[in-house]
Design an enzyme around this catalytic site. Sequence first.
Site, PDB file in Angstrom:
ATOM      1  N   ARG A 196       0.908  -1.137  -0.084  1.00 12.94           N
ATOM      2  CA  ARG A 196      -0.117   0.014   0.102  1.00 12.94           C
ATOM      3  C   ARG A 196       0.710   1.194  -0.093  1.00 12.94           C
ATOM      4  O   ARG A 196       2.151   1.191   0.338  1.00 12.94           O
ATOM      5  CB  ARG A 196      -0.778   0.083   1.187  1.00 12.94           C
ATOM      6  CG  ARG A 196      -1.685  -1.159   1.266  1.00 12.94           C
ATOM      7  CD  ARG A 196      -2.624  -1.127   2.390  1.00 12.94           C
ATOM      8  NE  ARG A 196      -3.589  -2.191   2.450  1.00 12.94           N
ATOM      9  CZ  ARG A 196      -3.570  -3.494   2.886  1.00 12.94           C
ATOM     10  NH1 ARG A 196      -2.477  -3.541   3.600  1.00 12.94           N
ATOM     11  NH2 ARG A 196      -4.592  -4.258   2.930  1.00 12.94           N
TER      12      ARG A 196
ATOM     13  N   LYS B 204      -2.348  -2.266   7.818  1.00 15.23           N
ATOM     14  CA  LYS B 204      -3.949  -1.885   7.839  1.00 15.23           C
ATOM     15  C   LYS B 204      -4.620  -2.594   8.580  1.00 15.23           C
ATOM     16  O   LYS B 204      -5.431  -2.025   9.608  1.00 15.23           O
ATOM     17  CB  LYS B 204      -4.655  -1.873   6.294  1.00 15.23           C
ATOM     18  CG  LYS B 204      -5.876  -1.335   6.160  1.00 15.23           C
ATOM     19  CD  LYS B 204      -6.551  -1.567   4.887  1.00 15.23           C
ATOM     20  CE  LYS B 204      -8.069  -1.176   4.697  1.00 15.23           C
ATOM     21  NZ  LYS B 204      -8.646  -1.228   3.233  1.00 15.23           N
TER      22      LYS B 204
ATOM     23  N   HIS C  50      -2.881   2.613  -5.382  1.00 13.37           N
ATOM     24  CA  HIS C  50      -3.433   1.145  -5.246  1.00 13.37           C
ATOM     25  C   HIS C  50      -3.646   0.409  -6.458  1.00 13.37           C
ATOM     26  O   HIS C  50      -3.670  -0.869  -6.623  1.00 13.37           O
ATOM     27  CB  HIS C  50      -4.927   1.619  -4.774  1.00 13.37           C
ATOM     28  CG  HIS C  50      -5.584   0.303  -4.238  1.00 13.37           C
ATOM     29  ND1 HIS C  50      -6.062  -0.568  -4.837  1.00 13.37           N
ATOM     30  CD2 HIS C  50      -5.543  -0.045  -2.734  1.00 13.37           C
ATOM     31  CE1 HIS C  50      -6.603  -1.588  -3.834  1.00 13.37           C
ATOM     32  NE2 HIS C  50      -6.268  -1.203  -2.809  1.00 13.37           N
TER      33      HIS C  50
ATOM     34  N   ARG D  92      -1.232  -2.733  -6.713  1.00 13.09           N
ATOM     35  CA  ARG D  92      -1.747  -3.873  -6.420  1.00 13.09           C
ATOM     36  C   ARG D  92      -2.896  -4.506  -7.520  1.00 13.09           C
ATOM     37  O   ARG D  92      -2.654  -5.739  -7.296  1.00 13.09           O
ATOM     38  CB  ARG D  92      -2.428  -3.459  -4.958  1.00 13.09           C
ATOM     39  CG  ARG D  92      -1.568  -2.953  -3.836  1.00 13.09           C
ATOM     40  CD  ARG D  92      -2.048  -2.292  -2.791  1.00 13.09           C
ATOM     41  NE  ARG D  92      -2.932  -3.249  -2.013  1.00 13.09           N
ATOM     42  CZ  ARG D  92      -2.517  -3.993  -1.198  1.00 13.09           C
ATOM     43  NH1 ARG D  92      -1.245  -4.141  -1.026  1.00 13.09           N
ATOM     44  NH2 ARG D  92      -3.190  -4.743  -0.351  1.00 13.09           N
TER      45      ARG D  92
ATOM     46  N   HIS E  91      -3.990  -9.173   2.259  1.00 19.53           N
ATOM     47  CA  HIS E  91      -5.542  -9.238   2.581  1.00 19.53           C
ATOM     48  C   HIS E  91      -5.842 -10.337   3.877  1.00 19.53           C
ATOM     49  O   HIS E  91      -4.852 -11.196   3.956  1.00 19.53           O
ATOM     50  CB  HIS E  91      -6.248  -9.698   1.345  1.00 19.53           C
ATOM     51  CG  HIS E  91      -6.390  -8.674   0.421  1.00 19.53           C
ATOM     52  ND1 HIS E  91      -6.659  -8.835  -0.836  1.00 19.53           N
ATOM     53  CD2 HIS E  91      -5.876  -7.187   0.575  1.00 19.53           C
ATOM     54  CE1 HIS E  91      -6.269  -7.862  -1.638  1.00 19.53           C
ATOM     55  NE2 HIS E  91      -6.079  -6.624  -0.736  1.00 19.53           N
TER      56      HIS E  91
ATOM     57  N   TYR F 146      -2.377 -21.896   7.990  1.00 22.12           N
ATOM     58  CA  TYR F 146      -1.700 -22.772   6.730  1.00 22.12           C
ATOM     59  C   TYR F 146      -0.993 -21.505   5.995  1.00 22.12           C
ATOM     60  O   TYR F 146       0.188 -21.901   5.292  1.00 22.12           O
ATOM     61  CB  TYR F 146      -2.924 -23.181   5.876  1.00 22.12           C
ATOM     62  CG  TYR F 146      -2.250 -23.997   4.567  1.00 22.12           C
ATOM     63  CD1 TYR F 146      -1.771 -25.281   4.561  1.00 22.12           C
ATOM     64  CD2 TYR F 146      -2.434 -23.390   3.478  1.00 22.12           C
ATOM     65  CE1 TYR F 146      -1.191 -25.693   3.577  1.00 22.12           C
ATOM     66  CE2 TYR F 146      -2.040 -23.951   2.565  1.00 22.12           C
ATOM     67  CZ  TYR F 146      -1.408 -25.088   2.280  1.00 22.12           C
ATOM     68  OH  TYR F 146      -0.750 -25.621   1.332  1.00 22.12           O
TER      69      TYR F 146
END
Length: 436
Positions: A249, A276, A346, A349, A373, A383
């Site tokens: 970001r 974030k 952004h 991304r 995320h 995992y």
Amino acid sequence: MPKIIAPLTDLLIRNAKPRERPYKMFDGDGMYLVVAPTGSRIWRFKFRQANGKENTLTFGPYPEITLQDAREKRLATRRLLLQGIDPAKHRDDAKRLAKDKASNTFEKIAREWHGNKVPTWSERTAKNTIQRLQADIFPAIGRMPIDEIKHRDLIAALRKIEERGASEVAHRLRAVCASIFSYAIQCGFTERNLVTDMKDVLKTVRAGHFAAISADELPQFLAILDRNEARMFAPTRIALRLMLLCFVRTSELIETPWSEIDLERGEWIIPWQRMKRGKLTVNPDMTNHHVCLSRQALELLRELHAITGRSQYLFPNQRDHEKPISNNTILVALGRMGYKGKMTGHGFRALAMSTIKERLGYRHEVVDRQLAHAPKDKVASAYDRAQFLAERRRMMQDWADYIDAVSGKGAPPQTPRLTLVSGEFSRDGGTGGHHV
């Protein structure tokens, strides 16, 4: 027998002459008019309190308070007495309520609401919210008692924002005002949330994605960046390349201190507090983020270190080196390159997500974790941390090699070959099987 008092008339009152001392003209049922030596006339009402003591109320001056007005006040006061209510206390309570109402302005209550919210917000959200209120709402309705604000007052303030082309800001402030009115209701300052009745007063803003170029447009973007016809400084060009290579970001890049970068080991780990999801007040994600530096990204960081390595931040502000560059620096640089409205911070991304999946064949989960995320559940999160890091490192190097290839600086990376192993597809050279 009680003395019979003849009611007053307007003629009697007008013809009453002042005397050396004040005197009273009675209208009955405790009300009378005091005529002062100066000629002024004041309506008064005498009553007995519950404890038996006499008290007096002043209704106001004649002729501003007419005879009919005074009689209506007397009737209302006698009704209070019949209900066991002390009219003097009732008057004082009404005055205090009116004073409190006048002091409970929208700005005062909004600042109280903001103060309660600050502990649950990020510093940036708190700052942006109060700045928007100060710029667009307080000048219009800030001094008005919140209980006296009408729909048209708030609508006018919001439409003024909309008229200057800031529709999204208008909608955000509408939501902020709704929260402020809700707070005011809970505190007893007003009884109605005006904003809930204002669903259609602003123009509808279409929800859209951040502007981003496609994979096919990437070669031209790189060529423009290399030519540097926009005459950008070296740190700015490096910032754009790092955004492309690492797709963190914007704030995560420009606020990075050199202390997070280990040039010898080739590592960049962002503490969870800067991420974030780490800034959430409820259930923050306390996982540090591994950026997974490619060889090319590490070379850029070493080049940058020779320029800004003595500063605290990778990208120090030119005016104050104790602060990082502005959030708008990336956006302004893209605009100077000719990509205003076509590419954003952004957007790097979005470009990486789509291209890495479509052109390099990596799974969504791997790219998604590199984007930091949130995993969908705790099992996926465990995992994720245990298995994805090695694959992400390989992916980031493949991505950097792909960028070199499309810019003509290197050979195209080999698209990973998928083979079937025990009912699962496995990437050649991978660390384990996975579904695709």
